[in-house]
Design a protein around this motif. Structure first.
Motif, PDB file in Angstrom:
ATOM      1  N   ARG A  22     -29.442  15.230  23.744  1.00 24.34           N
ATOM      2  CA  ARG A  22     -29.868  13.832  23.589  1.00 24.34           C
ATOM      3  C   ARG A  22     -28.819  12.850  24.095  1.00 24.34           C
ATOM      4  NH1 ARG A  22     -32.771  12.397  18.114  1.00 24.34           N
ATOM      5  NH2 ARG A  22     -33.490  10.783  19.515  1.00 24.34           N
ATOM      6  N   VAL A  23     -27.658  13.356  24.544  1.00 22.19           N
ATOM      7  CA  VAL A  23     -26.530  12.496  24.910  1.00 22.19           C
ATOM      8  C   VAL A  23     -26.255  12.588  26.402  1.00 22.19           C
ATOM      9  CG1 VAL A  23     -24.080  12.028  24.489  1.00 22.19           C
ATOM     10  CG2 VAL A  23     -25.531  12.842  22.612  1.00 22.19           C
ATOM     11  N   SER A  24     -26.169  11.434  27.064  1.00 20.94           N
ATOM     12  CA  SER A  24     -25.820  11.434  28.484  1.00 20.94           C
ATOM     13  C   SER A  24     -24.340  11.143  28.691  1.00 20.94           C
ATOM     14  CB  SER A  24     -26.672  10.413  29.248  1.00 20.94           C
ATOM     15  OG  SER A  24     -26.477   9.112  28.730  1.00 20.94           O
ATOM     16  N   ALA A  25     -23.740  10.337  27.802  1.00 16.05           N
ATOM     17  CA  ALA A  25     -22.329   9.975  27.962  1.00 16.05           C
ATOM     18  C   ALA A  25     -21.707   9.715  26.595  1.00 16.05           C
ATOM     19  CB  ALA A  25     -22.189   8.739  28.841  1.00 16.05           C
ATOM     20  N   CYS A  26     -20.407  10.013  26.494  1.00 13.14           N
ATOM     21  CA  CYS A  26     -19.685   9.810  25.242  1.00 13.14           C
ATOM     22  C   CYS A  26     -18.300   9.252  25.553  1.00 13.14           C
ATOM     23  CB  CYS A  26     -19.567  11.127  24.491  1.00 13.14           C
ATOM     24  SG  CYS A  26     -18.764  10.968  22.879  1.00 13.14           S
ATOM     25  N   ALA A  27     -17.952   8.141  24.917  1.00 19.34           N
ATOM     26  CA  ALA A  27     -16.612   7.557  25.016  1.00 19.34           C
ATOM     27  C   ALA A  27     -15.967   7.662  23.643  1.00 19.34           C
ATOM     28  CB  ALA A  27     -16.689   6.102  25.457  1.00 19.34           C
ATOM     29  N   VAL A  28     -14.849   8.371  23.563  1.00 17.38           N
ATOM     30  CA  VAL A  28     -14.164   8.576  22.294  1.00 17.38           C
ATOM     31  C   VAL A  28     -12.698   8.186  22.427  1.00 17.38           C
ATOM     32  CG1 VAL A  28     -15.680  10.295  21.240  1.00 17.38           C
ATOM     33  CG2 VAL A  28     -14.003  11.052  22.895  1.00 17.38           C
ATOM     34  N   TYR A  29     -12.252   7.363  21.493  1.00 18.84           N
ATOM     35  CA  TYR A  29     -10.875   6.886  21.477  1.00 18.84           C
ATOM     36  C   TYR A  29     -10.225   7.235  20.150  1.00 18.84           C
ATOM     37  CZ  TYR A  29     -12.175   3.807  25.424  1.00 18.84           C
ATOM     38  OH  TYR A  29     -12.600   3.296  26.632  1.00 18.84           O
ATOM     39  N   ASP A  30      -9.018   7.740  20.234  1.00 16.58           N
ATOM     40  CA  ASP A  30      -8.161   7.919  19.062  1.00 16.58           C
ATOM     41  C   ASP A  30      -8.757   8.839  18.003  1.00 16.58           C
ATOM     42  OD1 ASP A  30      -5.657   7.238  17.858  1.00 16.58           O
ATOM     43  OD2 ASP A  30      -6.742   6.010  16.417  1.00 16.58           O
ATOM     44  N   ALA A  31      -9.332   9.959  18.433  1.00 13.16           N
ATOM     45  CA  ALA A  31      -9.859  10.923  17.463  1.00 13.16           C
ATOM     46  C   ALA A  31      -8.709  11.547  16.680  1.00 13.16           C
ATOM     47  CB  ALA A  31     -10.657  12.022  18.171  1.00 13.16           C
ATOM     48  N   THR A  32      -9.019  12.020  15.494  1.00  8.89           N
ATOM     49  CA  THR A  32      -7.997  12.700  14.707  1.00  8.89           C
ATOM     50  C   THR A  32      -8.101  14.212  14.852  1.00  8.89           C
ATOM     51  OG1 THR A  32      -9.411  12.661  12.751  1.00  8.89           O
ATOM     52  CG2 THR A  32      -7.863  10.839  13.010  1.00  8.89           C
ATOM     53  N   ALA A  33      -9.254  14.688  15.271  1.00 13.43           N
ATOM     54  CA  ALA A  33      -9.468  16.133  15.418  1.00 13.43           C
ATOM     55  C   ALA A  33     -10.201  16.388  16.731  1.00 13.43           C
ATOM     56  CB  ALA A  33     -10.269  16.667  14.237  1.00 13.43           C
ATOM     57  N   TRP A  34      -9.454  16.388  17.833  1.00 13.43           N
ATOM     58  CA  TRP A  34     -10.063  16.622  19.142  1.00 13.43           C
ATOM     59  C   TRP A  34     -10.532  18.066  19.217  1.00 13.43           C
ATOM     60  CZ3 TRP A  34     -10.837  12.452  21.982  1.00 13.43           C
ATOM     61  CH2 TRP A  34      -9.979  11.359  21.874  1.00 13.43           C
ATOM     62  N   SER A  35     -11.833  18.265  19.373  1.00 15.59           N
ATOM     63  CA  SER A  35     -12.359  19.612  19.544  1.00 15.59           C
ATOM     64  C   SER A  35     -13.538  19.550  20.498  1.00 15.59           C
ATOM     65  CB  SER A  35     -12.784  20.218  18.209  1.00 15.59           C
ATOM     66  OG  SER A  35     -13.795  19.436  17.621  1.00 15.59           O
ATOM     67  N   VAL A  36     -13.568  20.456  21.439  1.00 15.97           N
ATOM     68  CA  VAL A  36     -14.628  20.464  22.447  1.00 15.97           C
ATOM     69  C   VAL A  36     -15.917  20.942  21.806  1.00 15.97           C
ATOM     70  CG1 VAL A  36     -15.386  21.419  24.654  1.00 15.97           C
ATOM     71  CG2 VAL A  36     -12.970  20.903  24.292  1.00 15.97           C
ATOM     72  N   PRO A  37     -16.955  20.096  21.831  1.00 17.09           N
ATOM     73  CA  PRO A  37     -18.240  20.532  21.285  1.00 17.09           C
ATOM     74  C   PRO A  37     -18.784  21.716  22.081  1.00 17.09           C
ATOM     75  CG  PRO A  37     -18.212  18.155  21.656  1.00 17.09           C
ATOM     76  CD  PRO A  37     -16.985  18.722  22.303  1.00 17.09           C
ATOM     77  N   GLY A  38     -19.446  22.612  21.411  1.00 17.19           N
ATOM     78  CA  GLY A  38     -19.955  23.807  22.051  1.00 17.19           C
ATOM     79  C   GLY A  38     -20.925  23.556  23.186  1.00 17.19           C
ATOM     80  N   GLU A  39     -21.746  22.551  23.076  1.00 15.63           N
ATOM     81  CA  GLU A  39     -22.786  22.290  24.077  1.00 15.63           C
ATOM     82  C   GLU A  39     -22.524  20.977  24.806  1.00 15.63           C
ATOM     83  OE1 GLU A  39     -25.234  24.420  24.857  1.00 15.63           O
ATOM     84  OE2 GLU A  39     -24.372  25.794  23.407  1.00 15.63           O
TER      85      GLU A  39
END
Length: 176
Positions: free
Chosen positions: A92-109
């Motif tokens: 359902r997601v075409s683009a994601c902008a994430v800043y300053d996460a505390t737990a960077w983890s690559v989503p499986g899909e």
């Protein structure tokens, strides 16, 4: 919501601990967006099911056609929530902008999602290193990913130019 014609692109805004970050995104969107958007502020504590429900309700309430892929914007705890949402709803997601996460983890899909990752140079050096490592991991998994760093930290939210960059990033994806 932008006044441009065409289908609306939903943008989930997950502000995290940065008070007023959702309001700031909405205010900046009015001047930066060159595509029609449906801005949806969601509490990151709502979890993926709550975010999906907010997205579905906003789309159903719209009186205009809405594009299938949404964009997700997250800061701090909101970035963590955005990462979980993409992992569970990547289709359902075409683009994601994430800043300053505390737990960077690559989503499986995460394969079909375009990414903008950012962190302030003034933040904890390990946090910046983790953001850079996250960017590399996304690229190695086949994702399109851009990186943005800025002088200073993220206290009070990312700088205005970083928020504007996320909106332009979403616009480039909406035009594609």
């Amino acid at each position: 919501m932008s006044d441009a014609s065409g289908p609306l692109t939903p943008i989930l805004c997950l502000a995290g601990a940065a008070d007023g970050e959702g309001d700031r995104l909405v205010a900046l969107a009015a001047g930066c967006l060159d595509f029609p958007a449906l801005l949806i502020e969601v509490d990151p504590g709502a979890g993926s099911a709550g975010m999906e429900k907010a997205l579905d309700e906003a789309v159903a309430a719209s009186d205009r056609k809405v594009s299938a892929g949404c964009c997700v914007y997250g800061v701090g705890a909101g970035a963590d929530a955005a990462l979980r949402f993409v992992g569970e709803h990547a289709g359902r997601v075409s683009a994601c902008a994430v800043y300053d996460a505390t737990a960077w983890s690559v989503p499986g899909e995460a394969g079909g999602v375009a990414w903008l990752v950012g962190c302030g140079e003034g933040d904890d050096p390990e946090k910046l290193w983790a953001a850079e490592a996250f960017q590399v991991a996304l690229a190695e998994s086949g994702c399109g990913v851009d990186f943005l760093d800025w002088t200073g930290g993220v206290a009070g939210g990312p700088p205005e130019h970083a928020v504007e960059n996320a909106l332009r990033f979403f616009g480039e994806r909406a035009a594609a």
